[in-house]
Design a protein around this motif. Sequence first.
Motif, PDB file in Angstrom:
ATOM      1  N   TYR A 160       0.845  -1.190   0.000  1.00  0.00           N
ATOM      2  CA  TYR A 160       0.000   0.000   0.000  1.00  0.00           C
ATOM      3  C   TYR A 160       0.874   1.231   0.000  1.00  0.00           C
ATOM      4  O   TYR A 160       2.064   1.175   0.289  1.00  0.00           O
ATOM      5  CB  TYR A 160      -0.982   0.018   1.183  1.00  0.00           C
ATOM      6  CG  TYR A 160      -0.362   0.309   2.519  1.00  0.00           C
ATOM      7  CD1 TYR A 160      -0.223   1.617   2.973  1.00  0.00           C
ATOM      8  CD2 TYR A 160       0.062  -0.717   3.355  1.00  0.00           C
ATOM      9  CE1 TYR A 160       0.338   1.888   4.203  1.00  0.00           C
ATOM     10  CE2 TYR A 160       0.612  -0.451   4.588  1.00  0.00           C
ATOM     11  CZ  TYR A 160       0.747   0.849   5.011  1.00  0.00           C
ATOM     12  OH  TYR A 160       1.301   1.124   6.230  1.00  0.00           O
ATOM     13  N   ALA A 161       0.260   2.356  -0.345  1.00  0.00           N
ATOM     14  CA  ALA A 161       0.983   3.626  -0.405  1.00  0.00           C
ATOM     15  C   ALA A 161       0.075   4.726   0.097  1.00  0.00           C
ATOM     16  O   ALA A 161      -1.148   4.662  -0.060  1.00  0.00           O
ATOM     17  CB  ALA A 161       1.417   3.930  -1.836  1.00  0.00           C
ATOM     18  N   ILE A 162       0.678   5.719   0.713  1.00  0.00           N
ATOM     19  CA  ILE A 162      -0.036   6.934   1.070  1.00  0.00           C
ATOM     20  C   ILE A 162       0.275   7.929  -0.038  1.00  0.00           C
ATOM     21  O   ILE A 162       1.426   8.280  -0.269  1.00  0.00           O
ATOM     22  CB  ILE A 162       0.412   7.494   2.434  1.00  0.00           C
ATOM     23  CG1 ILE A 162       0.276   6.442   3.533  1.00  0.00           C
ATOM     24  CG2 ILE A 162      -0.356   8.762   2.771  1.00  0.00           C
ATOM     25  CD1 ILE A 162      -1.130   5.993   3.806  1.00  0.00           C
ATOM     26  N   VAL A 163      -0.763   8.356  -0.751  1.00  0.00           N
ATOM     27  CA  VAL A 163      -0.578   9.201  -1.929  1.00  0.00           C
ATOM     28  C   VAL A 163      -1.437  10.455  -1.792  1.00  0.00           C
ATOM     29  O   VAL A 163      -2.513  10.413  -1.196  1.00  0.00           O
ATOM     30  CB  VAL A 163      -0.934   8.416  -3.222  1.00  0.00           C
ATOM     31  CG1 VAL A 163      -2.382   8.022  -3.248  1.00  0.00           C
ATOM     32  CG2 VAL A 163      -0.585   9.203  -4.461  1.00  0.00           C
ATOM     33  N   GLU A 164      -0.928  11.562  -2.336  1.00  0.00           N
ATOM     34  CA  GLU A 164      -1.680  12.809  -2.317  1.00  0.00           C
ATOM     35  C   GLU A 164      -2.401  12.975  -3.653  1.00  0.00           C
ATOM     36  O   GLU A 164      -1.772  12.996  -4.711  1.00  0.00           O
ATOM     37  CB  GLU A 164      -0.744  13.991  -2.086  1.00  0.00           C
ATOM     38  CG  GLU A 164      -1.470  15.299  -1.930  1.00  0.00           C
ATOM     39  CD  GLU A 164      -0.556  16.437  -1.558  1.00  0.00           C
ATOM     40  OE1 GLU A 164      -0.901  17.584  -1.901  1.00  0.00           O
ATOM     41  OE2 GLU A 164       0.492  16.200  -0.953  1.00  0.00           O
ATOM     42  N   ILE A 165      -3.736  13.063  -3.566  1.00  0.00           N
ATOM     43  CA  ILE A 165      -4.572  13.211  -4.749  1.00  0.00           C
ATOM     44  C   ILE A 165      -5.475  14.418  -4.522  1.00  0.00           C
ATOM     45  O   ILE A 165      -6.248  14.431  -3.563  1.00  0.00           O
ATOM     46  CB  ILE A 165      -5.428  11.958  -5.016  1.00  0.00           C
ATOM     47  CG1 ILE A 165      -4.544  10.729  -5.200  1.00  0.00           C
ATOM     48  CG2 ILE A 165      -6.333  12.161  -6.213  1.00  0.00           C
ATOM     49  CD1 ILE A 165      -5.298   9.420  -5.297  1.00  0.00           C
ATOM     50  N   VAL A 170      -4.802   7.623 -14.930  1.00  0.00           N
ATOM     51  CA  VAL A 170      -4.061   8.772 -14.437  1.00  0.00           C
ATOM     52  C   VAL A 170      -2.978   8.274 -13.484  1.00  0.00           C
ATOM     53  O   VAL A 170      -3.182   7.314 -12.741  1.00  0.00           O
ATOM     54  CB  VAL A 170      -4.996   9.751 -13.687  1.00  0.00           C
ATOM     55  CG1 VAL A 170      -4.254  11.009 -13.284  1.00  0.00           C
ATOM     56  CG2 VAL A 170      -6.196  10.100 -14.522  1.00  0.00           C
ATOM     57  N   SER A 171      -1.824   8.943 -13.507  1.00  0.00           N
ATOM     58  CA  SER A 171      -0.720   8.592 -12.627  1.00  0.00           C
ATOM     59  C   SER A 171      -0.507   9.722 -11.634  1.00  0.00           C
ATOM     60  O   SER A 171      -0.454  10.892 -12.014  1.00  0.00           O
ATOM     61  CB  SER A 171       0.550   8.364 -13.450  1.00  0.00           C
ATOM     62  OG  SER A 171       1.620   8.077 -12.597  1.00  0.00           O
ATOM     63  N   PHE A 172      -0.375   9.390 -10.343  1.00  0.00           N
ATOM     64  CA  PHE A 172      -0.120  10.370  -9.297  1.00  0.00           C
ATOM     65  C   PHE A 172       1.257  10.105  -8.701  1.00  0.00           C
ATOM     66  O   PHE A 172       1.462   9.109  -8.000  1.00  0.00           O
ATOM     67  CB  PHE A 172      -1.189  10.289  -8.210  1.00  0.00           C
ATOM     68  CG  PHE A 172      -2.547  10.709  -8.692  1.00  0.00           C
ATOM     69  CD1 PHE A 172      -2.847  12.046  -8.857  1.00  0.00           C
ATOM     70  CD2 PHE A 172      -3.503   9.767  -8.999  1.00  0.00           C
ATOM     71  CE1 PHE A 172      -4.095  12.438  -9.315  1.00  0.00           C
ATOM     72  CE2 PHE A 172      -4.746  10.149  -9.453  1.00  0.00           C
ATOM     73  CZ  PHE A 172      -5.045  11.484  -9.613  1.00  0.00           C
ATOM     74  N   PRO A 173       2.227  10.995  -8.949  1.00  0.00           N
ATOM     75  CA  PRO A 173       3.593  10.770  -8.459  1.00  0.00           C
ATOM     76  C   PRO A 173       3.827  11.254  -7.029  1.00  0.00           C
ATOM     77  O   PRO A 173       4.916  11.078  -6.509  1.00  0.00           O
ATOM     78  CB  PRO A 173       4.440  11.587  -9.442  1.00  0.00           C
ATOM     79  CG  PRO A 173       3.550  12.703  -9.839  1.00  0.00           C
ATOM     80  CD  PRO A 173       2.156  12.128  -9.858  1.00  0.00           C
ATOM     81  N   GLN A 174       2.830  11.832  -6.382  1.00  0.00           N
ATOM     82  CA  GLN A 174       3.008  12.361  -5.034  1.00  0.00           C
ATOM     83  C   GLN A 174       2.846  11.248  -3.990  1.00  0.00           C
ATOM     84  O   GLN A 174       1.930  11.266  -3.181  1.00  0.00           O
ATOM     85  CB  GLN A 174       1.988  13.478  -4.770  1.00  0.00           C
ATOM     86  CG  GLN A 174       2.123  14.674  -5.670  1.00  0.00           C
ATOM     87  CD  GLN A 174       3.296  15.549  -5.290  1.00  0.00           C
ATOM     88  OE1 GLN A 174       3.822  15.456  -4.194  1.00  0.00           O
ATOM     89  NE2 GLN A 174       3.734  16.379  -6.217  1.00  0.00           N
ATOM     90  N   VAL A 175       3.755  10.278  -3.987  1.00  0.00           N
ATOM     91  CA  VAL A 175       3.707   9.170  -3.043  1.00  0.00           C
ATOM     92  C   VAL A 175       4.512   9.563  -1.813  1.00  0.00           C
ATOM     93  O   VAL A 175       5.703   9.853  -1.904  1.00  0.00           O
ATOM     94  CB  VAL A 175       4.268   7.873  -3.671  1.00  0.00           C
ATOM     95  CG1 VAL A 175       4.266   6.745  -2.659  1.00  0.00           C
ATOM     96  CG2 VAL A 175       3.459   7.498  -4.896  1.00  0.00           C
ATOM     97  N   LEU A 176       3.854   9.583  -0.658  1.00  0.00           N
ATOM     98  CA  LEU A 176       4.496  10.025   0.578  1.00  0.00           C
ATOM     99  C   LEU A 176       5.073   8.868   1.375  1.00  0.00           C
ATOM    100  O   LEU A 176       6.052   9.044   2.092  1.00  0.00           O
ATOM    101  CB  LEU A 176       3.490  10.792   1.433  1.00  0.00           C
ATOM    102  CG  LEU A 176       2.771  11.949   0.723  1.00  0.00           C
ATOM    103  CD1 LEU A 176       1.669  12.495   1.588  1.00  0.00           C
ATOM    104  CD2 LEU A 176       3.753  13.028   0.359  1.00  0.00           C
ATOM    105  N   LEU A 177       4.460   7.683   1.269  1.00  0.00           N
ATOM    106  CA  LEU A 177       4.902   6.512   2.026  1.00  0.00           C
ATOM    107  C   LEU A 177       4.589   5.275   1.204  1.00  0.00           C
ATOM    108  O   LEU A 177       3.550   5.220   0.535  1.00  0.00           O
ATOM    109  CB  LEU A 177       4.182   6.451   3.380  1.00  0.00           C
ATOM    110  CG  LEU A 177       4.556   5.312   4.309  1.00  0.00           C
ATOM    111  CD1 LEU A 177       4.684   5.828   5.724  1.00  0.00           C
ATOM    112  CD2 LEU A 177       3.519   4.210   4.282  1.00  0.00           C
ATOM    113  N   LEU A 178       5.481   4.301   1.267  1.00  0.00           N
ATOM    114  CA  LEU A 178       5.277   3.056   0.532  1.00  0.00           C
ATOM    115  C   LEU A 178       5.607   1.899   1.454  1.00  0.00           C
ATOM    116  O   LEU A 178       6.668   1.883   2.086  1.00  0.00           O
ATOM    117  CB  LEU A 178       6.183   3.027  -0.708  1.00  0.00           C
ATOM    118  CG  LEU A 178       6.043   1.844  -1.639  1.00  0.00           C
ATOM    119  CD1 LEU A 178       4.682   1.875  -2.317  1.00  0.00           C
ATOM    120  CD2 LEU A 178       7.136   1.870  -2.690  1.00  0.00           C
ATOM    121  N   GLU A 179       4.687   0.931   1.565  1.00  0.00           N
ATOM    122  CA  GLU A 179       4.892  -0.248   2.411  1.00  0.00           C
ATOM    123  C   GLU A 179       4.733  -1.476   1.535  1.00  0.00           C
ATOM    124  O   GLU A 179       3.730  -1.631   0.848  1.00  0.00           O
ATOM    125  CB  GLU A 179       3.873  -0.262   3.553  1.00  0.00           C
ATOM    126  CG  GLU A 179       4.198  -1.246   4.657  1.00  0.00           C
ATOM    127  CD  GLU A 179       3.632  -2.641   4.397  1.00  0.00           C
ATOM    128  OE1 GLU A 179       4.147  -3.606   4.969  1.00  0.00           O
ATOM    129  OE2 GLU A 179       2.673  -2.777   3.623  1.00  0.00           O
TER     130      GLU A 179
END
Length: 192
Positions: free
Chosen positions: A23-28, A54-63
Amino acid sequence: MRIEKKDISLQSEKHFYTNSTMYAIVEIAGQQFKAEKGRKLYVHRLPQAEGSVVSFPQVLLLEDDGKVKVGTPIIKDTAVEVKVLRHLKDDTVIVFKKNRRKGYKVKNGHRQYLTQILVENIGPAKATADQPAAPLSAAPAPKADKPVASKAPAKEVEAKPQAAKKPAAAKSAPKASVAKEPAAAKKTKPEA
């Protein structure tokens, strides 16, 4: 009657509390979401058409299987790809304002515009020419360098001399009360 707890091994407890999927915490659109592959999310209205990816590159955390990677502030070369499923409106939220004893009542309804998206992939960012990879909340792109006409030098302004501050006036003694003199009597014409 006594109920005994069964012994749970640490391994099974670990899998019970954590999900083994990535999972990832992403800013949308200015908000942060927990994105897992196959999960549907409702986000603020996106300008992309239904069915587009659509691609969102603002990934804040990745697990990924217990390996946590935290960005500073974002993780480079990582993006979340989503598919826009549909555009819709949220349920009505009633906004009611009232001032008691004043006869003031206002009732308004609000329906937020939303977009339902499906998380398709979490992983390395893929740059494609037909889709924008920039997030909606990003700053505008820098403008191309243009030759700037030189401005005339600003006039030098001389500083005005400041007037010396006067010391505060000393308080005087209280005034003595002066008795008022009676007003002069009106002169009347003598009777002849």
